[in-house]
Design an enzyme around this catalytic site. Sequence first.
Site, mmCIF file in Angstrom:
data_model
loop_
_atom_site.group_PDB
_atom_site.id
_atom_site.type_symbol
_atom_site.label_atom_id
_atom_site.label_comp_id
_atom_site.label_asym_id
_atom_site.label_seq_id
_atom_site.Cartn_x
_atom_site.Cartn_y
_atom_site.Cartn_z
ATOM 1 N N ASP A 156 -64.448 32.538 -22.855
ATOM 2 C CA ASP A 156 -64.019 33.828 -23.410
ATOM 3 C C ASP A 156 -63.254 34.567 -22.323
ATOM 4 O OD1 ASP A 156 -64.862 34.322 -26.151
ATOM 5 O OD2 ASP A 156 -66.907 34.105 -25.420
ATOM 6 N N ARG A 231 -61.269 45.364 -28.108
ATOM 7 C CA ARG A 231 -60.928 43.940 -28.150
ATOM 8 C C ARG A 231 -59.901 43.674 -29.245
ATOM 9 N NH1 ARG A 231 -66.503 41.079 -29.142
ATOM 10 N NH2 ARG A 231 -65.252 39.172 -28.801
ATOM 11 N N LYS A 261 -59.839 34.617 -33.679
ATOM 12 C CA LYS A 261 -61.198 34.959 -34.110
ATOM 13 C C LYS A 261 -61.267 36.414 -34.568
ATOM 14 C CE LYS A 261 -62.684 35.960 -29.341
ATOM 15 N NZ LYS A 261 -63.531 35.540 -28.218
ATOM 16 N N HIS A 262 -62.274 36.804 -35.393
ATOM 17 C CA HIS A 262 -63.423 36.072 -35.919
ATOM 18 C C HIS A 262 -63.283 36.103 -37.428
ATOM 19 C CE1 HIS A 262 -64.592 38.091 -32.105
ATOM 20 N NE2 HIS A 262 -65.366 37.052 -31.887
ATOM 21 N N HIS A 274 -74.146 40.010 -32.694
ATOM 22 C CA HIS A 274 -74.949 39.495 -31.582
ATOM 23 C C HIS A 274 -76.434 39.774 -31.823
ATOM 24 C CE1 HIS A 274 -70.964 39.778 -29.650
ATOM 25 N NE2 HIS A 274 -71.379 38.750 -28.947
ATOM 26 N N ASP A 345 -68.609 30.829 -34.463
ATOM 27 C CA ASP A 345 -68.977 31.717 -33.363
ATOM 28 C C ASP A 345 -70.263 31.149 -32.757
ATOM 29 O OD1 ASP A 345 -68.954 33.838 -31.620
ATOM 30 O OD2 ASP A 345 -68.856 35.382 -33.177
#
Length: 440
Positions: A156, A231, A261-262, A274, A345
């Site tokens: 990443d 991001r 992504k995502h 997460h 992911d």
Amino acid sequence: MLSIRPRLAVIATGVLLVSGCAGLGQTPDDAEPATRAPSSSASPTGTTDPASPDAEATEDPDAPTTWGPTAGELAQAQELVATWSSEQLAGGVIVGRFHGTDPQEPARMVRDLHLAGVSVTGANVLDHDQVLAMTSAIARAARADGRDHPPVIGVDQEGGYVSHLRGIATDFPHFQSAGLAIAADARLGRRVTRAAALATGLELRDLGFTWVFAPVADVTIGAADPTIGARSPSQDPRLASQAVGAAIKGYDDAGVVSTVKHFPGHGGATSDSHDTLPVLDSTLAELEAHDLPPFESAIRQHAPAVMLSHLDLTEVAPGVPASMAPEVYDLLRDDLGFEGVTITDSLGMGAVGGRPTPALQALQAGADLLLMPVDTATTHQIVTDAIDSGLVSRARVEEAAARVVAVQLWQARVARERPVPADVVERARAASADLESAAY
């Protein structure tokens, strides 16, 4: 599945196809070059259907697929994986996680479990020399396992705070900077975004990496989005599409496998995958207008890989993480036309924690690569047993593994053709400064 193709066609000249902007070469950064358009007789793996009346006339091993590798490279990959044992096939669809900083640990896993590769995190790195020793050891392990193609060595390295090589590779600003730069001056913004991705990719290759888990194609909703934020390239799907298209071109130029992504877009989720499984109640029309445009831009630019999110899409596959929902893979492949590598992911995230055999569910649903399962060795055994028992068909796993091998053959070829320049670090620093200057 409930196809969205009719709606995509209706609005193709509107918000989804942002193709009117001048680009950085022969074509705009988010437009499909006419010479690379997929044929109507193409199979889901990007090759010509042998049953098609045009098959004999159009079969050319040097012809590129819509996602990078040539038809010949894909055929070579298919022939190779057909000879693999169940253990080799199981490993060939797993990108493992490992603990610590000993270069021999990931090397052992790649060799003994026949892994496609590994994902490197900030907890696995110490300094420049240790990273080089680690990536070299992993590459040697793949060769010792009898492979002529490079392993997946991914990281990443998005820019901003999601940069696992901080202090080792050049720091780039958040990907939000790309959207800001394009908003300020579209042509300059696309140019510096592409240059930043090129420099990032070359620097990663110089460190021994073959994959980068970027760019982020999520269109953030702003403060209510706790996960993606800066991001994301933009809150505007049009700006995000241009940023993603430019970045894909830059990574391709560098000879590194990018991972958009995502899918189908995490920017509208108001909880963090997460920790938990976010529920996204967007209608199909809302997904089409807000979330899908950057992914379509990436596909038009021949994105080699797409990462599937862990989201509960109530309008598509309620109650099932997108990464494990066949309907979501159908959306990506059948409706958006993606033919490359699909990767989950991280399977160690809270969104999929507690689910029985999440890796197997994802593989059965349509994933080609299973990213960072909690226990790599156990997952390898589960997939091996599933192949042997018929719980997952060997054909499904061969299809997945062949795509992975093919994209690695493409990566190796492009890397040979485009050596890393001696002044790559200086170029990366200049590209980072140019992106930041254009944005702010």
